[in-house]
Design a protein around this motif. Structure first.
Motif, mmCIF file in Angstrom:
data_model
loop_
_atom_site.group_PDB
_atom_site.id
_atom_site.type_symbol
_atom_site.label_atom_id
_atom_site.label_comp_id
_atom_site.label_asym_id
_atom_site.label_seq_id
_atom_site.Cartn_x
_atom_site.Cartn_y
_atom_site.Cartn_z
ATOM 1 N N SER A 157 0.829 -1.207 0.000
ATOM 2 C CA SER A 157 0.000 0.000 0.000
ATOM 3 C C SER A 157 0.862 1.255 0.000
ATOM 4 C CB SER A 157 -0.921 -0.014 1.216
ATOM 5 O OG SER A 157 -1.745 1.118 1.214
ATOM 6 N N ALA A 174 -0.169 3.272 -3.221
ATOM 7 C CA ALA A 174 -1.362 4.072 -2.915
ATOM 8 C C ALA A 174 -1.360 5.436 -3.597
ATOM 9 C CB ALA A 174 -1.527 4.230 -1.406
ATOM 10 N N VAL A 199 -4.501 6.431 -6.388
ATOM 11 C CA VAL A 199 -5.504 7.484 -6.194
ATOM 12 C C VAL A 199 -5.467 8.557 -7.280
ATOM 13 C CG1 VAL A 199 -5.752 7.127 -3.720
ATOM 14 C CG2 VAL A 199 -4.090 8.805 -4.567
ATOM 15 N N PHE A 220 -10.539 4.853 -8.435
ATOM 16 C CA PHE A 220 -9.865 4.347 -7.244
ATOM 17 C C PHE A 220 -9.856 5.399 -6.131
ATOM 18 C CE2 PHE A 220 -7.355 1.696 -10.444
ATOM 19 C CZ PHE A 220 -8.265 0.658 -10.371
ATOM 20 N N TYR A 221 -9.719 6.658 -6.511
ATOM 21 C CA TYR A 221 -9.759 7.738 -5.523
ATOM 22 C C TYR A 221 -11.116 7.749 -4.807
ATOM 23 C CZ TYR A 221 -9.968 12.349 -3.460
ATOM 24 O OH TYR A 221 -10.128 13.391 -2.579
ATOM 25 N N TRP A 262 -13.259 5.288 -4.534
ATOM 26 C CA TRP A 262 -13.353 4.102 -3.688
ATOM 27 C C TRP A 262 -12.581 4.290 -2.384
ATOM 28 C CZ3 TRP A 262 -12.327 -0.405 -7.643
ATOM 29 C CH2 TRP A 262 -13.463 -0.576 -8.446
ATOM 30 N N SER A 263 -11.413 4.933 -2.467
ATOM 31 C CA SER A 263 -10.596 5.125 -1.261
ATOM 32 C C SER A 263 -11.292 6.034 -0.253
ATOM 33 C CB SER A 263 -9.220 5.680 -1.624
ATOM 34 O OG SER A 263 -9.300 7.043 -1.982
ATOM 35 N N ASP A 267 -10.875 2.868 3.289
ATOM 36 C CA ASP A 267 -9.406 2.831 3.202
ATOM 37 C C ASP A 267 -8.868 1.453 2.854
ATOM 38 O OD1 ASP A 267 -9.038 5.504 3.762
ATOM 39 O OD2 ASP A 267 -8.829 5.195 5.920
ATOM 40 N N LEU A 290 -7.916 0.342 -0.937
ATOM 41 C CA LEU A 290 -6.600 0.628 -1.525
ATOM 42 C C LEU A 290 -5.555 -0.382 -1.071
ATOM 43 C CD1 LEU A 290 -6.056 4.483 -1.501
ATOM 44 C CD2 LEU A 290 -6.538 2.977 -3.410
ATOM 45 N N GLU A 291 -5.585 -0.709 0.198
ATOM 46 C CA GLU A 291 -4.611 -1.661 0.709
ATOM 47 C C GLU A 291 -4.790 -3.028 0.060
ATOM 48 O OE1 GLU A 291 -3.974 -3.452 5.005
ATOM 49 O OE2 GLU A 291 -3.356 -1.340 4.887
#
Length: 138
Positions: free
Chosen positions: A21, A25, A29, A34-35, A37-38, A42, A45-46
């Protein structure tokens, strides 16, 4: 990567996830999906960084995309430059063989599309995330 440093596989999974990550990461993002979703979770992303991302290095003459090959990856250009040219494939006269199938001798490539130059931080082949896709350029 674990392929480059096999001793990383000895680390606990949670530590390898955290390491992955921290490597990916900031890159992930930069993609708006993906941004978003993050922002919702959290752990996404990991998990994505650990399970689906890897570093690949290419040299000047490498072909990343091969026309008519199934797209299985999305790429992020971290450094360097990439040239891309869309190739359009057609058949000569639209005639196939006696079974109605085109043979390779009848397939021609039309290379009159402009070359696109991509700079660092460009995402490529993101469509491969969402559907079955075949590359159309080199």
């Amino acid at each position: 990567t674990i392929q480059d440093l096999p001793s990383l596989s000895l680390l606990p999974t949670s530590l390898r996830q955290e390491l992955s990550s921290s490597i990916f990461a900031r890159t992930v993002v930069t993609n708006s999906v993906f941004y978003t979703w993050s922002l919702l979770e959290d752990a996404i992303l990991e998990d994505l960084s650990f399970r689906a991302l890897e570093v690949e290095a290419f040299s000047r003459s490498d072909d990343i995309f091969v026309p008519m090959q199934e797209a299985k990856k999305t790429y992020f250009l971290r450094g360097g430059l990439l040239r891309y040219r869309r190739e359009i494939f057609s058949t000569r006269g639209g005639q196939g063989d006696e079974h109605g199938e085109d043979d390779d001798d009848n397939v021609i490539s039309i290379n009159d599309s402009p070359e696109v130059h991509l700079a660092p931080k460009a995402w490529m082949s993101t469509i491969a995330l969402w559907c079955n896709w075949t590359y159309v350029g080199t």
